[in-house]
Motif scaffolding. Structure first.
Motif, PDB file in Angstrom:
ATOM      1  N   GLY A   1      46.821  51.253  41.929  1.00  0.00           N
ATOM      2  CA  GLY A   1      46.264  52.555  41.610  1.00  0.00           C
ATOM      3  C   GLY A   1      44.860  52.484  41.033  1.00  0.00           C
ATOM      4  O   GLY A   1      44.275  53.513  40.689  1.00  0.00           O
TER       5      GLY A   1
ATOM      6  N   LYS B   1      41.561  49.468  44.573  1.00  0.00           N
ATOM      7  CA  LYS B   1      41.254  48.308  45.424  1.00  0.00           C
ATOM      8  C   LYS B   1      41.171  48.700  46.895  1.00  0.00           C
ATOM      9  O   LYS B   1      40.207  48.371  47.584  1.00  0.00           O
ATOM     10  CB  LYS B   1      42.352  47.222  45.267  1.00  0.00           C
ATOM     11  CG  LYS B   1      42.509  46.655  43.895  1.00  0.00           C
ATOM     12  CD  LYS B   1      43.597  45.607  43.859  1.00  0.00           C
ATOM     13  CE  LYS B   1      44.977  46.150  44.169  1.00  0.00           C
ATOM     14  NZ  LYS B   1      45.477  47.119  43.179  1.00  0.00           N
ATOM     15  N   THR B   2      42.201  49.398  47.349  1.00  0.00           N
ATOM     16  CA  THR B   2      42.279  49.756  48.756  1.00  0.00           C
ATOM     17  C   THR B   2      41.175  50.751  49.120  1.00  0.00           C
ATOM     18  O   THR B   2      40.518  50.626  50.154  1.00  0.00           O
ATOM     19  CB  THR B   2      43.689  50.333  49.051  1.00  0.00           C
ATOM     20  OG1 THR B   2      44.637  49.278  48.789  1.00  0.00           O
ATOM     21  CG2 THR B   2      43.834  50.792  50.478  1.00  0.00           C
ATOM     22  N   TYR B   3      40.939  51.701  48.249  1.00  0.00           N
ATOM     23  CA  TYR B   3      39.869  52.681  48.445  1.00  0.00           C
ATOM     24  C   TYR B   3      38.522  51.969  48.553  1.00  0.00           C
ATOM     25  O   TYR B   3      37.706  52.258  49.424  1.00  0.00           O
ATOM     26  CB  TYR B   3      39.873  53.639  47.248  1.00  0.00           C
ATOM     27  CG  TYR B   3      38.860  54.755  47.316  1.00  0.00           C
ATOM     28  CD1 TYR B   3      39.226  56.026  47.764  1.00  0.00           C
ATOM     29  CD2 TYR B   3      37.551  54.552  46.885  1.00  0.00           C
ATOM     30  CE1 TYR B   3      38.305  57.064  47.808  1.00  0.00           C
ATOM     31  CE2 TYR B   3      36.624  55.583  46.932  1.00  0.00           C
ATOM     32  CZ  TYR B   3      37.010  56.831  47.394  1.00  0.00           C
ATOM     33  OH  TYR B   3      36.085  57.837  47.423  1.00  0.00           O
TER      34      TYR B   3
END
Ligand code: ADP
Ligand code: MG
Length: 320
Positions: free
Chosen positions: A82, A85-87
């Motif tokens: 949350g 990282k992915t963003y």
């Protein structure tokens, strides 16, 4: 960039407060001081880091990401689930058309193709992409619908993932299509297998090869490894049972070895413990040596996450 200049950079990125944090009345406990390069945290804890996120993006797109002289580059996103990282990496099921949401992968690949097209002989370049996931001790191919488990072969010097799918791409669109496929298979498994993605490392690889076009021109190859690491959070006691606990232990071991590898590289140790975990083994030729490495620490700005944020900043601080 010469070999002696190759380096490791640590960057911190705090995402905005999210709706839940706002609703719960969380307060912001992180501040960035751009001018001094210092980042105070909560009650006057200071973490000095060298550069800001935007500088990295800019630097990577221009001089530093020197795939054109045969250097490898690796970007690792670290942080609790949350934290963004992915963003930040762009490893989400997104077609990349939303510019505002464009993560590092689409930006880098865009810059790469722009540079290739600006050369005198774009046809001398071959770009291939792969995507895989490291979950526990296993490696899975994310560009295949059956998400096949792959073997890792290698020794002290070299390590290869056997039969990893590598798809040639000729433009940004083609590369993003493969990225979307990999992200899709990753997300699909997440629902089926207990939020697996927060416990797995996803790696998108861009391999650039150039053939010599004349006697004065040289051939080279370079590899970009873009890594969305597993969530760094400590498992809560109630969750740390059975399989979950084994997963937790595995993941934490991988992140722990990674920190040891990065610290050993940062302090120029002779022995780098690459072989002690699967994620460091498969990234062995992309960390250290002639590689340029960026360690991206992603954090939540909210005081309700302050303990995890502090853990992340300490981890990142050790890597400097
Ligand atoms: P992680 O991969 O670390 O678990 P995500 O990248 O999925 O975290 O981010 C969690 C949520 O926060 C997502 O809904 C994402 O869209 C949002 N988010 C993360 N970073 C940012 C940012 N810099 N700006 C706006 N929203 C963000
Ligand atoms: Mg994620």
């Amino acid at each position: 960039m010469s070999a002696s200049e190759t380096s490791l950079r640590v960057v911190v990125r705090a995402r905005p407060m999210n709706a839940r944090e706002n609703k719960e009345g969380a307060r912001r406990c992180v501040d960035f001081f751009e001018t001094t390069g210092q980042r105070p945290f909560t009650k006057k804890l200071l973490f000095p880091f060298s550069i800001a996120y935007l500088q990295v993006i800019f630097g990577l797109q221009t001089s530093h990401l020197n795939a054109f002289s045969g250097f490898n580059a690796t970007i690792l996103a670290y942080g609790q689930t949350g934290s963004g990282k992915t963003y930040t990496m762009g490893t989400e099921d997104n077609d990349g058309t939303d510019e505002m949401r464009r993560g590092i992968i689409p930006r880098l690949v865009h810059a790469l193709f722009q540079r290739i097209m600006a050369t005198e002989a774009p046809e001398a370049f071959t770009v291939t992409v792969s995507m895989f996931e490291v979950y526990g001790d296993n490696v899975y191919d994310l560009l295949r619908a059956d998400k096949v488990k792959l073997n890792v072969h290698g020794d002290e010097k070299n390590c290869t993932i056997v039969n990893l799918t590598a798809v040639p791409v000729i433009d940004l669109k083609g590369a993003l299509k493969q990225l979307a496929t990999g992200c899709h298979y990753r997300t699909k498994a997440e629902t089926a297998m207990n939020a697996m993605s927060s416990r797995s490392h996803a790696v998108f690889t861009v391999f650039v090869e150039k053939t010599a076009t004349s006697d004065s021109d040289s051939a080279f190859s370079a590899k970009l490894q873009l890594v969305d690491l597993a969530g760094s959070e400590r498992l809560k006691k109630t969750e740390a049972e059975g399989n979950r606990m084994r997963e937790g232990i595995n993941i934490n071991a991988g992140l722990l070895i990674l920190s040891q590898v990065i610290a050993a590289l940062a302090t120029k140790q002779k022995h780098i413990p690459y072989r002690n975990s699967v994620i460091t083994r498969v990234l062995q030729d992309s960390l250290g040596g002639n590689s340029y490495t960026v360690f991206l620490a992603c954090i939540s700005p909210a005081d309700s996450n302050s303990q995890e944020t502090l853990n992340t900043l300490r981890y990142a601080d050790r890597a400097k």
